[in-house]
Scaffold this motif. Structure first.
Motif, PDB file in Angstrom:
ATOM      1  N   MET A   1       3.872   5.642 -18.445  1.00 15.38           N
ATOM      2  CA  MET A   1       3.994   6.799 -17.591  1.00 15.38           C
ATOM      3  C   MET A   1       3.545   6.415 -16.183  1.00 15.38           C
ATOM      4  SD  MET A   1       2.574  10.546 -18.427  1.00 15.38           S
ATOM      5  CE  MET A   1       3.242  11.916 -17.563  1.00 15.38           C
ATOM      6  N   THR A   2       4.324   6.748 -15.214  1.00 14.03           N
ATOM      7  CA  THR A   2       4.008   6.383 -13.839  1.00 14.03           C
ATOM      8  C   THR A   2       3.229   7.486 -13.161  1.00 14.03           C
ATOM      9  OG1 THR A   2       6.074   7.295 -13.037  1.00 14.03           O
ATOM     10  CG2 THR A   2       6.058   4.968 -13.633  1.00 14.03           C
ATOM     11  N   GLN A   3       2.423   7.056 -12.188  1.00 11.65           N
ATOM     12  CA  GLN A   3       1.629   8.020 -11.434  1.00 11.65           C
ATOM     13  C   GLN A   3       2.280   8.222 -10.072  1.00 11.65           C
ATOM     14  OE1 GLN A   3      -2.359   6.759 -10.929  1.00 11.65           O
ATOM     15  NE2 GLN A   3      -3.055   8.693 -10.078  1.00 11.65           N
ATOM     16  N   ARG A   4       2.450   9.441  -9.699  1.00 10.93           N
ATOM     17  CA  ARG A   4       3.109   9.745  -8.435  1.00 10.93           C
ATOM     18  C   ARG A   4       2.138   9.538  -7.278  1.00 10.93           C
ATOM     19  NH1 ARG A   4       8.048  12.911  -8.441  1.00 10.93           N
ATOM     20  NH2 ARG A   4       7.565  12.869  -6.242  1.00 10.93           N
ATOM     21  N   ILE A   5       2.698   9.118  -6.156  1.00 13.10           N
ATOM     22  CA  ILE A   5       1.912   8.927  -4.946  1.00 13.10           C
ATOM     23  C   ILE A   5       1.897  10.250  -4.193  1.00 13.10           C
ATOM     24  CG2 ILE A   5       1.750   7.645  -2.798  1.00 13.10           C
ATOM     25  CD1 ILE A   5       3.303   5.405  -4.201  1.00 13.10           C
ATOM     26  N   SER A   6       0.702  10.621  -3.717  1.00 13.59           N
ATOM     27  CA  SER A   6       0.605  11.877  -2.990  1.00 13.59           C
ATOM     28  C   SER A   6       1.348  11.773  -1.651  1.00 13.59           C
ATOM     29  CB  SER A   6      -0.852  12.239  -2.744  1.00 13.59           C
ATOM     30  OG  SER A   6      -1.426  11.317  -1.867  1.00 13.59           O
ATOM     31  N   LYS A   7       1.654  12.913  -1.092  1.00 11.57           N
ATOM     32  CA  LYS A   7       2.428  12.920   0.150  1.00 11.57           C
ATOM     33  C   LYS A   7       1.664  12.310   1.302  1.00 11.57           C
ATOM     34  CE  LYS A   7       5.568  16.665  -0.819  1.00 11.57           C
ATOM     35  NZ  LYS A   7       6.168  17.913  -0.370  1.00 11.57           N
ATOM     36  N   SER A   8       0.346  12.523   1.339  1.00 17.63           N
ATOM     37  CA  SER A   8      -0.437  11.953   2.444  1.00 17.63           C
ATOM     38  C   SER A   8      -0.502  10.432   2.332  1.00 17.63           C
ATOM     39  CB  SER A   8      -1.823  12.556   2.476  1.00 17.63           C
ATOM     40  OG  SER A   8      -2.521  12.244   1.296  1.00 17.63           O
ATOM     41  N   LYS A   9      -0.688   9.897   1.105  1.00 18.21           N
ATOM     42  CA  LYS A   9      -0.712   8.448   0.922  1.00 18.21           C
ATOM     43  C   LYS A   9       0.641   7.843   1.250  1.00 18.21           C
ATOM     44  CE  LYS A   9      -4.385   7.279  -2.206  1.00 18.21           C
ATOM     45  NZ  LYS A   9      -4.728   6.687  -3.480  1.00 18.21           N
ATOM     46  N   ARG A  10       1.677   8.506   0.859  1.00 20.41           N
ATOM     47  CA  ARG A  10       3.021   8.025   1.160  1.00 20.41           C
ATOM     48  C   ARG A  10       3.258   8.006   2.675  1.00 20.41           C
ATOM     49  NH1 ARG A  10       8.011   7.507  -1.431  1.00 20.41           N
ATOM     50  NH2 ARG A  10       9.751   7.876  -0.032  1.00 20.41           N
ATOM     51  N   PHE A  11       2.758   9.026   3.366  1.00 18.30           N
ATOM     52  CA  PHE A  11       2.899   9.073   4.816  1.00 18.30           C
ATOM     53  C   PHE A  11       2.201   7.885   5.461  1.00 18.30           C
ATOM     54  CE2 PHE A  11       1.023  10.311   8.909  1.00 18.30           C
ATOM     55  CZ  PHE A  11       2.181  10.511   9.636  1.00 18.30           C
TER      56      PHE A  11
END
Length: 45
Positions: A1-11
């Motif tokens: 199962m993969t963990q999603r990257i938060s929007k702030s970290k992705r930014f």
């Protein structure tokens, strides 16, 4: 199962300006450490 990257970290990861300043900051840190005599190749006499 993969963990999603938060929007702030992705930014932060996708922003080239922030990445450029991080690169400069790390380069300066390495330069200070090497110039300070912790290079490992310097002869201690």
């Amino acid at each position: 199962m993969t963990q999603r990257i938060s929007k702030s970290k992705r930014f932060f990861m996708m922003n080239p300006i922030i990445q450029f300043f991080k690169f400069i900051w790390l380069s300066l840190k390495i330069l200070v450490i090497v110039a300070g005599g912790h290079g490992g190749t310097r002869n201690a006499s």
